[in-house]
Write a protein that holds these residues in place. Structure first.
Motif, PDB file in Angstrom:
ATOM      1  N   PRO A 171       0.790  -1.243   0.000  1.00  0.00           N
ATOM      2  CA  PRO A 171       0.000   0.000   0.000  1.00  0.00           C
ATOM      3  C   PRO A 171       0.815   1.283   0.000  1.00  0.00           C
ATOM      4  CG  PRO A 171      -0.259  -1.198   2.082  1.00  0.00           C
ATOM      5  CD  PRO A 171       0.441  -2.108   1.132  1.00  0.00           C
ATOM      6  N   ARG A 172       2.066   1.255   0.454  1.00  0.00           N
ATOM      7  CA  ARG A 172       2.958   2.411   0.341  1.00  0.00           C
ATOM      8  C   ARG A 172       4.168   1.994  -0.475  1.00  0.00           C
ATOM      9  NH1 ARG A 172       4.901   5.467   5.736  1.00  0.00           N
ATOM     10  NH2 ARG A 172       5.790   6.989   4.271  1.00  0.00           N
ATOM     11  N   GLN A 173       4.565   2.824  -1.399  1.00  0.00           N
ATOM     12  CA  GLN A 173       5.744   2.533  -2.209  1.00  0.00           C
ATOM     13  C   GLN A 173       6.952   3.262  -1.625  1.00  0.00           C
ATOM     14  OE1 GLN A 173       5.935   0.288  -5.007  1.00  0.00           O
ATOM     15  NE2 GLN A 173       4.090  -0.252  -3.851  1.00  0.00           N
ATOM     16  N   PRO A 174       7.884   2.514  -1.022  1.00  0.00           N
ATOM     17  CA  PRO A 174       9.004   3.159  -0.337  1.00  0.00           C
ATOM     18  C   PRO A 174      10.063   3.677  -1.298  1.00  0.00           C
ATOM     19  CG  PRO A 174       9.222   0.783  -0.209  1.00  0.00           C
ATOM     20  CD  PRO A 174       7.900   1.055  -0.882  1.00  0.00           C
ATOM     21  N   SER A 175      10.648   4.802  -0.930  1.00  0.00           N
ATOM     22  CA  SER A 175      11.836   5.291  -1.625  1.00  0.00           C
ATOM     23  C   SER A 175      13.047   4.522  -1.106  1.00  0.00           C
ATOM     24  CB  SER A 175      12.018   6.787  -1.347  1.00  0.00           C
ATOM     25  OG  SER A 175      12.285   6.989   0.038  1.00  0.00           O
ATOM     26  N   GLN A 176      14.186   4.728  -1.740  1.00  0.00           N
ATOM     27  CA  GLN A 176      15.420   4.100  -1.263  1.00  0.00           C
ATOM     28  C   GLN A 176      15.696   4.509   0.181  1.00  0.00           C
ATOM     29  OE1 GLN A 176      17.511   1.884  -2.723  1.00  0.00           O
ATOM     30  NE2 GLN A 176      19.165   1.940  -1.218  1.00  0.00           N
ATOM     31  N   GLU A 177      15.541   5.792   0.463  1.00  0.00           N
ATOM     32  CA  GLU A 177      15.796   6.286   1.818  1.00  0.00           C
ATOM     33  C   GLU A 177      14.844   5.656   2.827  1.00  0.00           C
ATOM     34  OE1 GLU A 177      15.922  10.516   4.332  1.00  0.00           O
ATOM     35  OE2 GLU A 177      15.157  10.461   2.272  1.00  0.00           O
ATOM     36  N   GLU A 178      13.573   5.562   2.466  1.00  0.00           N
ATOM     37  CA  GLU A 178      12.592   4.975   3.389  1.00  0.00           C
ATOM     38  C   GLU A 178      12.854   3.495   3.611  1.00  0.00           C
ATOM     39  OE1 GLU A 178       8.610   7.736   2.713  1.00  0.00           O
ATOM     40  OE2 GLU A 178       8.996   6.048   1.359  1.00  0.00           O
ATOM     41  N   MET A 179      13.206   2.783   2.558  1.00  0.00           N
ATOM     42  CA  MET A 179      13.476   1.358   2.719  1.00  0.00           C
ATOM     43  C   MET A 179      14.688   1.136   3.620  1.00  0.00           C
ATOM     44  SD  MET A 179      12.595  -1.762   2.203  1.00  0.00           S
ATOM     45  CE  MET A 179      11.448  -1.915   0.813  1.00  0.00           C
ATOM     46  N   GLU A 180      15.712   1.942   3.457  1.00  0.00           N
ATOM     47  CA  GLU A 180      16.880   1.815   4.328  1.00  0.00           C
ATOM     48  C   GLU A 180      16.503   2.111   5.779  1.00  0.00           C
ATOM     49  OE1 GLU A 180      20.497   3.738   3.117  1.00  0.00           O
ATOM     50  OE2 GLU A 180      20.214   3.239   0.998  1.00  0.00           O
ATOM     51  N   LYS A 181      15.710   3.155   6.001  1.00  0.00           N
ATOM     52  CA  LYS A 181      15.285   3.494   7.361  1.00  0.00           C
ATOM     53  C   LYS A 181      14.439   2.373   7.957  1.00  0.00           C
ATOM     54  CE  LYS A 181      13.805   7.738   8.097  1.00  0.00           C
ATOM     55  NZ  LYS A 181      13.100   9.031   7.868  1.00  0.00           N
ATOM     56  N   LEU A 182      13.564   1.790   7.144  1.00  0.00           N
ATOM     57  CA  LEU A 182      12.699   0.710   7.620  1.00  0.00           C
ATOM     58  C   LEU A 182      13.523  -0.521   7.993  1.00  0.00           C
ATOM     59  CD1 LEU A 182       9.803  -0.177   8.132  1.00  0.00           C
ATOM     60  CD2 LEU A 182       9.600  -0.769   5.711  1.00  0.00           C
ATOM     61  N   LEU A 183      14.498  -0.856   7.160  1.00  0.00           N
ATOM     62  CA  LEU A 183      15.369  -1.992   7.469  1.00  0.00           C
ATOM     63  C   LEU A 183      16.185  -1.738   8.736  1.00  0.00           C
ATOM     64  CD1 LEU A 183      16.429  -2.852   3.825  1.00  0.00           C
ATOM     65  CD2 LEU A 183      15.418  -4.493   5.427  1.00  0.00           C
ATOM     66  N   LYS A 184      16.595  -0.495   8.954  1.00  0.00           N
ATOM     67  CA  LYS A 184      17.297  -0.166  10.197  1.00  0.00           C
ATOM     68  C   LYS A 184      16.388  -0.376  11.408  1.00  0.00           C
ATOM     69  CE  LYS A 184      20.805   3.188   8.669  1.00  0.00           C
ATOM     70  NZ  LYS A 184      21.241   4.593   8.776  1.00  0.00           N
ATOM     71  N   CYS A 185      15.116   0.007  11.280  1.00  0.00           N
ATOM     72  CA  CYS A 185      14.167  -0.229  12.367  1.00  0.00           C
ATOM     73  C   CYS A 185      14.038  -1.729  12.647  1.00  0.00           C
ATOM     74  CB  CYS A 185      12.802   0.358  12.022  1.00  0.00           C
ATOM     75  SG  CYS A 185      12.743   2.162  12.003  1.00  0.00           S
ATOM     76  N   CYS A 186      14.080  -2.527  11.578  1.00  0.00           N
ATOM     77  CA  CYS A 186      14.001  -3.976  11.738  1.00  0.00           C
ATOM     78  C   CYS A 186      15.289  -4.551  12.320  1.00  0.00           C
ATOM     79  CB  CYS A 186      13.705  -4.642  10.389  1.00  0.00           C
ATOM     80  SG  CYS A 186      12.053  -4.286   9.750  1.00  0.00           S
ATOM     81  N   TYR A 187      16.398  -3.872  12.125  1.00  0.00           N
ATOM     82  CA  TYR A 187      17.657  -4.348  12.703  1.00  0.00           C
ATOM     83  C   TYR A 187      17.746  -4.004  14.193  1.00  0.00           C
ATOM     84  CZ  TYR A 187      22.559  -5.405  13.456  1.00  0.00           C
ATOM     85  OH  TYR A 187      23.714  -5.963  13.938  1.00  0.00           O
ATOM     86  N   TYR A 188      17.417  -2.754  14.517  1.00  0.00           N
ATOM     87  CA  TYR A 188      17.621  -2.274  15.900  1.00  0.00           C
ATOM     88  C   TYR A 188      16.365  -2.385  16.776  1.00  0.00           C
ATOM     89  CZ  TYR A 188      21.859  -0.095  13.968  1.00  0.00           C
ATOM     90  OH  TYR A 188      23.069   0.134  13.358  1.00  0.00           O
ATOM     91  N   ASP A 189      15.214  -2.724  16.160  1.00  0.00           N
ATOM     92  CA  ASP A 189      13.927  -2.710  16.864  1.00  0.00           C
ATOM     93  C   ASP A 189      13.598  -1.326  17.386  1.00  0.00           C
ATOM     94  OD1 ASP A 189      11.510  -3.644  17.799  1.00  0.00           O
ATOM     95  OD2 ASP A 189      12.318  -4.485  19.652  1.00  0.00           O
ATOM     96  N   THR A 190      13.722  -0.346  16.511  1.00  0.00           N
ATOM     97  CA  THR A 190      13.371   1.037  16.852  1.00  0.00           C
ATOM     98  C   THR A 190      12.027   1.392  16.224  1.00  0.00           C
ATOM     99  OG1 THR A 190      14.761   1.726  14.981  1.00  0.00           O
ATOM    100  CG2 THR A 190      15.718   1.858  17.194  1.00  0.00           C
ATOM    101  N   GLU A 191      11.437   2.498  16.693  1.00  0.00           N
ATOM    102  CA  GLU A 191      10.105   2.902  16.249  1.00  0.00           C
ATOM    103  C   GLU A 191      10.125   3.412  14.807  1.00  0.00           C
ATOM    104  OE1 GLU A 191       7.105   2.665  17.803  1.00  0.00           O
ATOM    105  OE2 GLU A 191       8.219   1.488  19.288  1.00  0.00           O
ATOM    106  N   VAL A 192       9.069   3.108  14.069  1.00  0.00           N
ATOM    107  CA  VAL A 192       8.881   3.627  12.706  1.00  0.00           C
ATOM    108  C   VAL A 192       8.051   4.915  12.827  1.00  0.00           C
ATOM    109  CG1 VAL A 192       7.882   3.182  10.449  1.00  0.00           C
ATOM    110  CG2 VAL A 192       8.943   1.309  11.741  1.00  0.00           C
ATOM    111  N   ASP A 193       8.657   6.032  12.485  1.00  0.00           N
ATOM    112  CA  ASP A 193       7.965   7.318  12.642  1.00  0.00           C
ATOM    113  C   ASP A 193       8.007   8.137  11.359  1.00  0.00           C
ATOM    114  OD1 ASP A 193      10.618   7.950  12.582  1.00  0.00           O
ATOM    115  OD2 ASP A 193      10.688   8.995  14.515  1.00  0.00           O
ATOM    116  N   PHE A 194       8.004   7.471  10.222  1.00  0.00           N
ATOM    117  CA  PHE A 194       8.102   8.185   8.943  1.00  0.00           C
ATOM    118  C   PHE A 194       7.112   7.600   7.952  1.00  0.00           C
ATOM    119  CE2 PHE A 194      11.178   4.789   9.219  1.00  0.00           C
ATOM    120  CZ  PHE A 194      11.036   4.094   8.042  1.00  0.00           C
TER     121      PHE A 194
END
Length: 403
Positions: free
Chosen positions: A380-403
């Motif tokens: 439902p959302r098409q991520p940009s390169q920057e967003e995908m990298e941020k999302l993967l970082k959230c999945c690595y560190y278990d941090t909140e998704v706020d974007f």
């Protein structure tokens, strides 16, 4: 115009393996993985049933977890020599996925693996053989789907093959086979099924035909997976049906970026594979939060929460309740919450198998590959390169998704 495709026949319930006796043909090849189907006596029973149907039978054994391009080509070559008119794949998702790809190569020997990866671009199959799939795990639902996942180990990338041509002709969903699963496998495959159902429900390709299947599967997994993990036989049978319903939904509604990310991280790291179902379990809560910034997706997640009777008076509260439920399931199933804590065999660990420096070094390429994965287009959302990298970082560190 949309399309809804399932196997021509689906046999289910205890003892349904016997349906193999009803197949009509001259030659059958059985494709299996490790030794679980042999140890449980199911392989011998399948051979006996096919011989009772009047067929000559050979067995292709040893298909590895996360099957490789090389295994696919080896199996297809054996099929070329034997010329079966039935391909019978039994076991977990890996042997069934591998056999689907072998089927393509068998029918069209000049086809390359790159040709197979063209989404919904395969030629007509069934010119030489029909396909019967018999799952022994309760998660992938590849027995009813238009998908297969094959790993190119030289690139460290899993490639999803997608075409209605590889939807099996016959599926046999016999819960007796699934009772052989160890608890960890039940946990990982079960969360794979939950991810299939939730992603199908919020996919941009969802429809009136897929929604009831997805919702029913979500509820059945919620109610039965932890019990199945604990050894409850009745819950195991329910899970075997639930994963199949989820497969019917996602094969027609498609998936989203949880699977895109799982495909591209699974074989990317030197310390070992991230098991597919565990990857989905870790990434799903983060992706739900990311996708919930889309108002249509948010309402659909909220509807799932309402359907399950979860807490919340606002859409945001309901989405958060769904996320909390999934995270608790991960804890109950002994699945880590993030890549950083992903240990050997998919178990939680203070120091996981993916070092931070390796993750960060490979992050841009993984993100780029995830964006072009076949599952991303229906998210439902098409991520940009920057967003995908941020999302993967959230999945690595278990941090909140706020974007």
């Amino acid at each position: 115009m949309a399309r809804f495709t399932l196997p021509r026949d689906l046999y289910h319930g205890r003892g349904s393996l016997e349906a193999l006796k009803s197949l009509s043909g001259k030659k059958a090849i059985i494709c299996v993985g490790g030794g679980s189907m042999k140890r449980g006596g199911f392989l011998q029973r399948a051979e006996d049933y096919l011989k009772e149907a009047g067929m000559e039978v050979i067995v292709f054994e040893g298909i590895e977890p996360d099957p490789s391009v090389e295994t696919v080509m080896k199996g297809a070559a054996i099929m070329q020599d034997f010329q079966p008119d039935w391909i019978v794949a039994m076991g977990g998702g890996s042997p069934i996925d591998a056999a689907k790809a072998m089927w393509i190569k068998y029918e069209y020997p000049d086809t390359t693996f790159e040709d197979m990866c063209k989404v919904f671009g395969l030629p007509k199959l069934r010119t030489k053989a029909h396909f019967c799939a018999i799952p022994s795990t309760s998660g992938t639902a590849t027995e009813v789907t238009a998908f297969s996942v094959i790993t190119n180990y030289q690139e460290g990338i899993k490639y999803p093959l997608a075409d209605f041509e590889i939807t099996p002709d016959v599926a046999i969903v016999d819960p007796e086979l699934a009772e052989t699963m160890p608890p960890k496998l039940a946990a990982h495959t079960g969360m794979d099924a939950m991810t299939h159902a939730i992603e199908a429900y919020v996919s941009t390709a969802n429809c009136d035909y897929t929604d009831p299947l997805a919702l029913s599967a979500i509820q059945m997994v919620r109610d039965n997976l932890v019990k199945s993990f604990g050894g409850d036989t009745g819950a195991k049978e329910k899970m075997h049906n639930a994963q199949c319903l989820a497969g019917m939904a996602f094969s027609n509604a498609l998936l989203g970026i949880v699977h895109s990310m799982a495909h591209k991280t699974g074989a990317a790291f030197d310390g070992g594979h991230i098991i597919h179902g565990a990857a989905n379990a870790m990434y799903l809560p983060k992706v739900i939060k990311y996708n919930s910034k889309d108002p249509v997706a948010a309402e659909r997640y909220a509807y799932i929460a309402d359907f399950l009777g979860l807490d919340g008076s606002t859409t945001e509260e309901k989405v958060d309740s769904l996320i909390a439920m999934l995270r608790k399931m991960n804890d109950d199933l002994n699945i880590p919450q993030c890549i950083k804590n992903y240990g050997e065999g998919g178990l939680p660990a203070e120091t996981g198998i993916v070092p931070e420096d390796e993750f960060l070094a490979k992050l841009p390429k993984i993100a780029a590959n995830a964006i072009i994965d076949a599952c991303t287009g229906s998210n439902p959302r098409q991520p940009s390169q920057e967003e995908m990298e941020k999302l993967l970082k959230c999945c690595y560190y278990d941090t909140e998704v706020d974007f």
